[in-house]
Structure formats: C-alpha cells, structure tokens
Scaffold this motif. Structure first.
Motif, PDB file in Angstrom:
ATOM      1  N   ILE A 112       5.909   3.301   0.933  1.00  0.00           N
ATOM      2  CA  ILE A 112       4.488   2.959   0.814  1.00  0.00           C
ATOM      3  C   ILE A 112       4.052   2.313   2.115  1.00  0.00           C
ATOM      4  N   GLU A 113       2.928   2.790   2.649  1.00  0.00           N
ATOM      5  CA  GLU A 113       2.354   2.245   3.874  1.00  0.00           C
ATOM      6  C   GLU A 113       1.003   1.616   3.558  1.00  0.00           C
ATOM      7  N   PHE A 114       0.756   0.462   4.149  1.00  0.00           N
ATOM      8  CA  PHE A 114      -0.562  -0.159   4.107  1.00  0.00           C
ATOM      9  C   PHE A 114      -1.132  -0.015   5.507  1.00  0.00           C
ATOM     10  N   GLN A 115      -2.220   0.722   5.626  1.00  0.00           N
ATOM     11  CA  GLN A 115      -2.799   1.025   6.931  1.00  0.00           C
ATOM     12  C   GLN A 115      -4.134   0.297   7.097  1.00  0.00           C
ATOM     13  N   THR A 116      -4.366  -0.227   8.305  1.00  0.00           N
ATOM     14  CA  THR A 116      -5.625  -0.907   8.618  1.00  0.00           C
ATOM     15  C   THR A 116      -6.145  -0.432   9.968  1.00  0.00           C
ATOM     16  N   SER A 117      -7.420  -0.699  10.216  1.00  0.00           N
ATOM     17  CA  SER A 117      -8.049  -0.290  11.476  1.00  0.00           C
ATOM     18  C   SER A 117      -8.388  -1.493  12.331  1.00  0.00           C
ATOM     19  N   ASP A 118      -8.320  -1.279  13.645  1.00  0.00           N
ATOM     20  CA  ASP A 118      -8.890  -2.235  14.579  1.00  0.00           C
ATOM     21  C   ASP A 118     -10.021  -1.517  15.314  1.00  0.00           C
ATOM     22  N   ALA A 119     -10.574  -2.112  16.325  1.00  0.00           N
ATOM     23  CA  ALA A 119     -11.733  -1.536  17.011  1.00  0.00           C
ATOM     24  C   ALA A 119     -11.420  -0.232  17.736  1.00  0.00           C
ATOM     25  N   ASP A 120     -10.139   0.097  17.931  1.00  0.00           N
ATOM     26  CA  ASP A 120      -9.761   1.284  18.689  1.00  0.00           C
ATOM     27  C   ASP A 120      -9.311   2.458  17.831  1.00  0.00           C
ATOM     28  N   ASP A 121      -9.357   2.342  16.505  1.00  0.00           N
ATOM     29  CA  ASP A 121      -8.781   3.367  15.633  1.00  0.00           C
ATOM     30  C   ASP A 121      -9.696   4.556  15.348  1.00  0.00           C
ATOM     31  N   ASP A 122     -10.993   4.432  15.540  1.00  0.00           N
ATOM     32  CA  ASP A 122     -11.939   5.532  15.311  1.00  0.00           C
ATOM     33  C   ASP A 122     -11.749   6.203  13.955  1.00  0.00           C
ATOM     34  N   GLY A 123     -11.575   5.411  12.903  1.00  0.00           N
ATOM     35  CA  GLY A 123     -11.446   5.969  11.559  1.00  0.00           C
ATOM     36  C   GLY A 123     -10.069   6.498  11.224  1.00  0.00           C
ATOM     37  N   ASN A 124      -9.079   6.205  12.060  1.00  0.00           N
ATOM     38  CA  ASN A 124      -7.698   6.618  11.804  1.00  0.00           C
ATOM     39  C   ASN A 124      -6.815   5.379  11.730  1.00  0.00           C
ATOM     40  N   PRO A 125      -6.788   4.723  10.559  1.00  0.00           N
ATOM     41  CA  PRO A 125      -5.997   3.499  10.429  1.00  0.00           C
ATOM     42  C   PRO A 125      -4.529   3.720  10.780  1.00  0.00           C
ATOM     43  N   THR A 126      -3.894   2.662  11.265  1.00  0.00           N
ATOM     44  CA  THR A 126      -2.470   2.709  11.606  1.00  0.00           C
ATOM     45  C   THR A 126      -1.689   1.788  10.667  1.00  0.00           C
ATOM     46  N   ILE A 127      -0.393   1.979  10.625  1.00  0.00           N
ATOM     47  CA  ILE A 127       0.458   1.233   9.692  1.00  0.00           C
ATOM     48  C   ILE A 127       0.498  -0.244  10.072  1.00  0.00           C
ATOM     49  N   SER A 128       0.123  -1.093   9.121  1.00  0.00           N
ATOM     50  CA  SER A 128       0.218  -2.540   9.289  1.00  0.00           C
ATOM     51  C   SER A 128       1.432  -3.095   8.560  1.00  0.00           C
ATOM     52  N   MET A 129       1.785  -2.447   7.435  1.00  0.00           N
ATOM     53  CA  MET A 129       2.946  -2.871   6.665  1.00  0.00           C
ATOM     54  C   MET A 129       3.528  -1.650   5.963  1.00  0.00           C
ATOM     55  N   LYS A 130       4.859  -1.583   5.917  1.00  0.00           N
ATOM     56  CA  LYS A 130       5.522  -0.447   5.285  1.00  0.00           C
ATOM     57  C   LYS A 130       6.748  -0.934   4.528  1.00  0.00           C
ATOM     58  N   VAL A 131       6.938  -0.386   3.325  1.00  0.00           N
ATOM     59  CA  VAL A 131       8.157  -0.593   2.556  1.00  0.00           C
ATOM     60  C   VAL A 131       8.815   0.773   2.428  1.00  0.00           C
ATOM     61  N   ASP A 132      10.067   0.911   2.896  1.00  0.00           N
ATOM     62  CA  ASP A 132      10.720   2.215   2.836  1.00  0.00           C
ATOM     63  C   ASP A 132      11.571   2.354   1.576  1.00  0.00           C
ATOM     64  N   SER A 133      12.227   3.497   1.425  1.00  0.00           N
ATOM     65  CA  SER A 133      12.991   3.802   0.213  1.00  0.00           C
ATOM     66  C   SER A 133      14.219   2.904   0.042  1.00  0.00           C
ATOM     67  N   ALA A 134      14.638   2.224   1.098  1.00  0.00           N
ATOM     68  CA  ALA A 134      15.780   1.299   1.004  1.00  0.00           C
ATOM     69  C   ALA A 134      15.315  -0.141   0.791  1.00  0.00           C
ATOM     70  N   SER A 135      14.018  -0.322   0.496  1.00  0.00           N
ATOM     71  CA  SER A 135      13.397  -1.639   0.276  1.00  0.00           C
ATOM     72  C   SER A 135      13.298  -2.470   1.540  1.00  0.00           C
ATOM     73  N   ASN A 136      13.381  -1.851   2.714  1.00  0.00           N
ATOM     74  CA  ASN A 136      13.146  -2.555   3.960  1.00  0.00           C
ATOM     75  C   ASN A 136      11.643  -2.753   4.116  1.00  0.00           C
ATOM     76  N   LEU A 137      11.243  -3.887   4.661  1.00  0.00           N
ATOM     77  CA  LEU A 137       9.833  -4.225   4.840  1.00  0.00           C
ATOM     78  C   LEU A 137       9.543  -4.400   6.315  1.00  0.00           C
ATOM     79  N   GLY A 138       8.554  -3.686   6.799  1.00  0.00           N
ATOM     80  CA  GLY A 138       8.101  -3.847   8.174  1.00  0.00           C
ATOM     81  C   GLY A 138       6.670  -4.324   8.169  1.00  0.00           C
ATOM     82  N   ILE A 139       6.384  -5.384   8.898  1.00  0.00           N
ATOM     83  CA  ILE A 139       5.023  -5.899   9.029  1.00  0.00           C
ATOM     84  C   ILE A 139       4.636  -5.753  10.484  1.00  0.00           C
ATOM     85  N   GLY A 140       3.569  -5.008  10.745  1.00  0.00           N
ATOM     86  CA  GLY A 140       3.150  -4.753  12.115  1.00  0.00           C
ATOM     87  C   GLY A 140       3.930  -3.635  12.773  1.00  0.00           C
TER      88      GLY A 140
END
Length: 181
Positions: A112-140
């Motif tokens: 599962i990815e949580f995607q957000t936009s900043d002023a440079d994304d032009d409507g294409n949010p990028t990954i801010s937080m991700k939880v992978d299938s092994a339960s690893n958590l990445g923030i930023g």
C-alpha cells in the motif's frame, strides 16, 4: 426535487446529476456527499466492504487472469481545484494498492502506498509512505527493502543535486536485535 438516479447514454449512472462523467457519479451541491455501505449483523466478521478487484484479462469481464508484479490493484484518488484559468480538477493525493511480487496458487502479495503532491508534481503525486508485503514501512521513500528478510522502517527527507540521499535514518530488526543506520 433533485433526488434521482438515471441511466444515461453510454451506460453511465448519475445520482444527483444529469451528466455523469464516469460509470457511477454521485453529486451534491453545498453539502457533504456521502457513500454509505451498511452491514447489519451481530457477527464480528461481517462488515460493509468496498471491494476492488483486478484481472489481467482485458477482453472478458469477470474472467480471472493472473496479475503481475507492480500492477495497480486498486486506487483511491483525491482531487482539488487549481487557480488556473479556467479552473481545473487536479489529483492531489492517492492511496494505491499494488501487487508486490509474483502471485502463487493461494496468495497475491500486496503493498500500500500513500501518495502526496508538492508544488512540482503537476497532478502526479509521489510516494510519501509505503508498506510492502513483508510489513516494511518507508516514510519519504518508496524503497522499503533495506535489509533482506528484516522488518524495516526507513525515513528519507530528500536528495542532494548529485542524487545522494540526505537526512536518512532507518531501523531494522533481525535475529531479535534492533539495528539503526
């Protein structure tokens, strides 16, 4: 009275609108628009369910064909309106479910990815937080696999002009020990 549902040319259904722009559009002015999924049950396992279902079969509805690694399995998009002329709806953020590895006879790995936009994304949010299938958590960061087989948390606050990561920290557990990097 503006309470109506209608089937329009092309098969789109509108509730509260006579010009639906997608297969199902629910619209209301000057108030919250609420979609309620209700389940009345005394059993703990019963619930209202919003189901996203994906098959790689593009020619026949309801025919299952194995999905592939990194396929988007479902997505919830959030839109706002720009100050452009004319004003336009632009995607601001999203919650994305993806396949996270090869499927087998009994399981489809997921992330599962949580995607957000900043002023440079032009409507294409990028990954801010991700939880992978092994339960690893990445923030930023989208890269959560810091150590093979270990449970990980990674924090990333950007990249320098040369492409190196800056302000990076991480924790991972392996063999009952907690490590930082």
């Amino acid at each position: 009275d503006t309470n109506y549902a209608a089937l329009f040319n092309g098969g789109n259904v509108g509730i509260g609108t006579s010009a639906p722009g997608s297969e199902l559009e629910i619209a209301k002015l000057a108030d919250d628009t609420i979609l309620t999924i209700y389940s009345g049950s005394g059993t703990n396992a019963d619930a209202g369910i919003l189901k996203f279902q994906k098959s790689s079969n593009a020619s026949t509805i309801h025919t299952a064909l194995q999905t592939d690694n990194l396929e988007t399995l479902g997505r919830i998009d959030f839109y706002g309106v720009t100050d452009a002329s004319p004003d336009a709806f632009v995607r601001s953020s999203a919650i994305v479910a993806r396949q996270d590895g090869a499927s087998d006879a009994t399981a489809v790995l997921g992330s599962i990815e949580f995607q957000t936009s900043d002023a440079d994304d032009d409507g294409n949010p990028t990954i801010s937080m991700k939880v992978d299938s092994a339960s690893n958590l990445g923030i930023g960061t989208a890269d959560v696999a810091f150590s093979s087989g270990a449970k990980c948390l990674g924090l990333l606050n950007g990249t320098d002009p040369g492409g190196a990561t800056t302000n990076t920290a991480g924790l991972f557990a392996s063999g009952g020990e907690l490590y930082s990097f």
